[in-house]
Design a protein around this motif. Structure first.
Motif, PDB file in Angstrom:
ATOM      1  N   ALA A 187       0.831  -1.212   0.000  1.00 55.05           N
ATOM      2  CA  ALA A 187       0.000   0.000   0.000  1.00 55.05           C
ATOM      3  C   ALA A 187       0.867   1.264   0.000  1.00 55.05           C
ATOM      4  CB  ALA A 187      -0.925  -0.009   1.207  1.00 55.05           C
ATOM      5  N   LYS A 194       0.020  -0.507  -4.872  1.00 58.04           N
ATOM      6  CA  LYS A 194      -1.148  -0.088  -4.087  1.00 58.04           C
ATOM      7  C   LYS A 194      -2.443  -0.607  -4.741  1.00 58.04           C
ATOM      8  CE  LYS A 194      -3.369   3.658  -1.717  1.00 58.04           C
ATOM      9  NZ  LYS A 194      -3.464   5.046  -1.362  1.00 58.04           N
ATOM     10  N   GLN A 198      -5.323  -2.927  -3.085  1.00 57.40           N
ATOM     11  CA  GLN A 198      -6.754  -2.577  -3.075  1.00 57.40           C
ATOM     12  C   GLN A 198      -7.588  -3.704  -3.706  1.00 57.40           C
ATOM     13  OE1 GLN A 198      -8.406   0.341  -1.745  1.00 57.40           O
ATOM     14  NE2 GLN A 198     -10.080  -1.105  -2.069  1.00 57.40           N
ATOM     15  N   ASP A 199      -7.053  -4.249  -4.794  1.00 54.76           N
ATOM     16  CA  ASP A 199      -7.772  -5.322  -5.487  1.00 54.76           C
ATOM     17  C   ASP A 199      -7.912  -6.559  -4.571  1.00 54.76           C
ATOM     18  OD1 ASP A 199      -8.775  -6.846  -7.811  1.00 54.76           O
ATOM     19  OD2 ASP A 199      -6.844  -7.885  -7.686  1.00 54.76           O
ATOM     20  N   ASN A 202     -10.547  -5.804  -2.061  1.00 52.30           N
ATOM     21  CA  ASN A 202     -11.876  -5.878  -2.696  1.00 52.30           C
ATOM     22  C   ASN A 202     -12.365  -7.318  -2.783  1.00 52.30           C
ATOM     23  OD1 ASN A 202     -11.643  -3.162  -3.091  1.00 52.30           O
ATOM     24  ND2 ASN A 202     -11.274  -3.265  -5.304  1.00 52.30           N
ATOM     25  N   ALA A 250      -7.516  -0.446   7.611  1.00 54.21           N
ATOM     26  CA  ALA A 250      -7.585  -0.148   6.172  1.00 54.21           C
ATOM     27  C   ALA A 250      -7.303   1.345   5.948  1.00 54.21           C
ATOM     28  CB  ALA A 250      -8.952  -0.530   5.619  1.00 54.21           C
ATOM     29  N   LEU A 255      -6.375   2.405   2.093  1.00 55.52           N
ATOM     30  CA  LEU A 255      -7.205   1.557   1.224  1.00 55.52           C
ATOM     31  C   LEU A 255      -8.673   1.748   1.579  1.00 55.52           C
ATOM     32  CD1 LEU A 255      -5.121  -1.776   1.275  1.00 55.52           C
ATOM     33  CD2 LEU A 255      -4.991   0.109  -0.383  1.00 55.52           C
ATOM     34  N   THR A 256      -9.537   1.413   0.619  1.00 57.01           N
ATOM     35  CA  THR A 256     -10.974   1.636   0.810  1.00 57.01           C
ATOM     36  C   THR A 256     -11.698   0.304   0.957  1.00 57.01           C
ATOM     37  OG1 THR A 256     -10.728   3.514  -0.653  1.00 57.01           O
ATOM     38  CG2 THR A 256     -12.989   2.793  -0.236  1.00 57.01           C
TER      39      THR A 256
END
Ligand code: FAQ
Length: 328
Positions: A187, A194, A198-199, A202, A250, A255-256
């Motif tokens: 990240a 990054k 994130q992937d 997800n 997170a 990250l989201t």
């Protein structure tokens, strides 16, 4: 396949119990541990065999998605760490199979039930690990969810299970940190790294939430298992704690969490979040997840190809027992 999914009877009230069952329940209520030679209701024994067996199977099937990356770890240090982690999971499986064996079932029987689809393992291990960032996400989220579930299990009523959990939890917390360490590297690395992190988040977020089992309203075993202190918390309680712990982690990573409904709820002192897609969960535990076939094929092949080794060990043990020095 997966024939165990039947609605269990609701927990009995004190008035409905036989004197023996009542005395047993009172021991549990007092916080006493139940040991292998103690009297226990048949259903208590069966529930423990089911839960500990599934847990043991999860540990050894859980080696597969991570084992997939041992040869491709980006540095020698990461390879050594991952090897040690995957080896730890085998150890966890062994402690848990041993704990289950104290209930009168053999490891061979348990493995036969796994291989023939009569016993489950955690849904999470039916998802693929597509990139190195997935190994970070598995450590951070999957081991994170596992610890959230397992720390209370150190206080479970069955002595051998509870003692196995103490050591397992120590190791799992190291596993979780190594996963988070990988996530930090990714990240805080290049934009591509990054994006990989994130992937991975997800793809692993909702499957990690599913690890805690169905919503309380749909949980078949919770009421009885909690009365017997086989489970200490409900599935939803632990899921909530996991979300509350993980969201700030997170954020630190930048990250989201892939959930547009995620909001802090000051009144409840926790996050509101979206439920996983439960139809996906039920499909995965019915054997129809992305990797179920591959995982079972790998386990069955390992079992069959290891037959010569098990035979050798047995032959050696028999020969050793016949030696005059052993008889003396
Ligand atoms: N996957 O009535 P409930 C790890 C089944 S951690 C598959 O709520 P219960 C570490 C459930 O068995 C993962 N099946 O059930 C690691 C039941 O079906 P059945 C393992 C699931 O038992 C990290 C039905 O749905 N941890 O391996 C799942 O009261 C990284 C109805 O559900 C444990 O096993 C699921 N996620 O609560 C290793 C912890 N959820 O049996 C390698 C101990 C539910 O009637 C790498 N287990 N089902 O056919 C538990 O705490 C409980 O068994 C729950 C489920 C909470 C998992």
């Amino acid at each position: 396949m997966y024939a165990q999914l039947v609605k269990s009877e609701a927990a009995k009230t004190y008035d409905e119990m036989t004197p023996q069952e009542r005395a047993f329940q009172e021991r549990i209520d007092r916080g006493e541990k139940i040991e292998p030679k103690d009297w226990m209701p048949d259903a208590y024994r069966k529930t423990l065999i089911r839960q500990i067996g599934q847990h043991a199977h999860s540990e050894i099937v859980g080696q597969l998605p991570e084992g997939n990356w041992i040869t491709r770890a980006p540095t020698l240090e990461r390879k050594q760490i991952l090897l040690a982690k995957v080896q730890d999971e085998a150890g966890h499986g062994l402690y848990l199979y041993s704990a289950a064996e104290t209930l009168g079932i053999s490891r061979d029987e348990l493995l036969d039930m796994l291989h023939s689809g009569r016993m489950k393992y955690s849904s999470i291990f039916n998802y693929p690990t597509l990139t190195w960032a997935d190994i970070g996400a598995v450590g951070w989220l999957v081991d994170g969810a596992a610890i959230m579930n397992q720390v209370p299990l150190q206080r479970t009523s069955y002595g051998p299970y509870s003692r196995a959990m103490v050591r397992i939890c120590k190791e799992e917390s190291f596993h979780q940190r190594q996963g988070y360490d990988i996530m930090m590297k990714m990240a805080f690395g290049t934009p591509d790294q990054k994006a990989m992190a994130q992937d991975a988040l997800n793809r692993f977020w909702y499957p990690s939430l599913m690890m805690f089992g169905p919503s309380d309203k749909d949980s078949v075993h919770s009421a009885q298992s909690m009365q017997w202190k086989i489970k200490i918390n409900t599935n939803d309680e632990l899921r909530q704690k996991f979300v509350d712990q993980t969201v700030p982690q997170a954020k630190y990573l930048g990250l989201t969490i892939p959930d547009e409904q995620l909001r802090w709820n000051a009144e409840k002192g926790g996050y509101d979040f979206s439920e996983p897609d439960w139809s996906e969960f039920y499909a995965v535990i019915a054997g129809n997840g992305p990797c179920n076939g591959e995982r079972m094929a790998a386990r069955v092949t390992a079992w069959e190809e290891g037959a010569w080794f098990r035979d050798g060990l047995m032959a050696y043990a028999e020969k050793s027992a016949q030696r005059p020095s052993a008889a003396a």
